[in-house]
Design an enzyme around this catalytic site. Structure first.
Site, PDB file in Angstrom:
ATOM      1  N   GLU A  44       0.831  -1.203   0.000  1.00 35.76           N
ATOM      2  CA  GLU A  44       0.000   0.000   0.000  1.00 35.76           C
ATOM      3  C   GLU A  44       0.867   1.255   0.000  1.00 35.76           C
ATOM      4  OE1 GLU A  44      -2.795   0.125   3.172  1.00 35.76           O
ATOM      5  OE2 GLU A  44      -3.897  -1.648   2.487  1.00 35.76           O
ATOM      6  N   LYS A 198      -1.316  -1.046 -42.849  1.00 33.41           N
ATOM      7  CA  LYS A 198      -0.978  -2.185 -41.996  1.00 33.41           C
ATOM      8  C   LYS A 198      -2.250  -2.800 -41.433  1.00 33.41           C
ATOM      9  CE  LYS A 198      -0.892  -0.268 -37.379  1.00 33.41           C
ATOM     10  NZ  LYS A 198      -0.179  -0.018 -36.132  1.00 33.41           N
ATOM     11  N   GLY A 231       7.135  -2.847 -32.625  1.00 37.89           N
ATOM     12  CA  GLY A 231       6.886  -3.763 -33.733  1.00 37.89           C
ATOM     13  C   GLY A 231       6.401  -3.034 -34.977  1.00 37.89           C
ATOM     14  N   SER A 311      -3.602  32.997 -22.061  1.00 39.31           N
ATOM     15  CA  SER A 311      -4.021  31.962 -22.998  1.00 39.31           C
ATOM     16  C   SER A 311      -2.900  30.944 -23.207  1.00 39.31           C
ATOM     17  CB  SER A 311      -4.399  32.595 -24.337  1.00 39.31           C
ATOM     18  OG  SER A 311      -4.608  31.596 -25.316  1.00 39.31           O
TER      19      SER A 311
END
Length: 326
Positions: A44, A198, A231, A311
């Site tokens: 824990e 693919k 892969g 922003s």
């Protein structure tokens, strides 16, 4: 602690990526505050904050990569501790969002784990999330709190433009889903794109069926958001060389590099694999072929924009970050 425009700010690092937290601290000038993490005998997680956070704007740095569940629980427990200690708001800097690939049901009885994780973050008490290159844009809609999705593409583009290739370049998406990302990079670098066709018969297994686009005699740059076992990216690199590409480079935002990724990369025709430090790479996941770029300054600017109520949108664009847009 730092006091900025009258706001009391504290920055904490959990265990997933302390190096990135140090970079954010350096960029912002906000020192890292102390946090105590312990493990009980049964595994824990225990958290203690040895200094007050009452009324503070708190920023927690914790990507949720391997060990995914440990890092998630560590983050959730820390958020709960901050909430119970009366932090004014809790901003989670989580550049890699664990479970992001489970953003929808592809079979009838599957979970939407990315949504569940969003619910857990909000329930724990997070008031804002800063992430990077979410695997699926709709994950932003899983939240009822602000979530800022930063982009690594400007940093990656800047690296490739610094190499000053003399041959023609083609940006390659390793699958159809990455075509939008490849197109964006191609627009910035003013070069064409190609797409690998693919199929994926099972998780972490990829088969290249063909290549859409002209790669003959060109420097091919494969771009993806996540590389896990490598892969897909290494199969794509071999297919590009077979199709006549002169050189192959690869790039991604999140280098998970689960075994045998590094071995595959080293054995592939990839010249360099460029990634960012959303995820801290242990020594066994490093290679001479792997180049890791820092996102610390970008996230640091994001933190300061949040503090100043500025922003953040300007930080998502190539021109604003590099000053070299085309």
């Amino acid at each position: 602690m730092a006091v900025i425009e009258g706001h009391h700010i504290k920055l904490f690092s959990l265990s997933a990526n302390p190096q990135l937290a140090e970079e954010i601290s350096k960029e912002t000038g906000i020192p890292l505050s102390k946090i105590e993490l312990d493990r009980f005998a049964d595994g824990e997680i225990g958290i203690n904050i040895p200094e007050t956070v009452r009324g503070h704007h708190v920023f927690l740095v914790q990507p949720t990569n391997e060990p995914v569940n440990e890092n998630i629980m560590e983050l959730l427990i820390t958020i709960d501790a901050m909430k119970r200690a009366s932090a004014k708001n809790i901003n989670v800097i989580m550049p890699y969002y664990g479970y992001s690939r489970q953003d929808r049901k592809s079979k009838s009885r599957q979970p939407i784990s990315a949504k569940l994780f969003a619910n857990l973050l909000e329930t724990a008490g997070a008031t804002r999330v800063l992430s990077m290159d979410l695997h699926a844009g709709q994950i932003q809609g899983f939240f009822d709190i602000p979530i800022d999705n930063f982009r690594a593409l400007p940093i990656i583009v800047r690296y490739f433009e610094s190499k000053k290739f003399t041959d023609d370049i083609v940006i390659v998406a390793p699958d159809h889903g990455g075509a939008v990302r490849a197109r964006k990079m191609g627009d910035i670098m003013n070069c064409p794109i190609a797409i690998i066709d693919k199929r994926r018969p099972e998780p972490n297994v990829a088969e290249v069926m063909g290549i859409v686009g002209d790669v003959q005699g060109k420097v091919a740059i494969l771009i993806d958001d996540i590389i896990d076992t490598a892969g897909t990216i290494t199969a794509a690199a071999r297919a590009l060389i077979k199709q006549g590409a002169k050189e192959v480079y690869a790039a991604c935002t999140h280098p998970l590099f689960s075994p045998p990724a590094v071995e595959r990369i080293n054995d592939s025709p990839i010249q360099e694999l460029i990634c960012t430090n959303t995820i801290m790479l242990p020594e066994y996941k490093k290679s001479e072929k792997i180049v890791q770029l820092s996102i610390g300054p970008l996230l640091g600017k994001g933190v300061m924009s949040i503090i100043h109520d500025d922003s953040l949108s300007k930080l998502f664009e190539y021109d604003a970050i590099t000053g070299e847009g085309k």
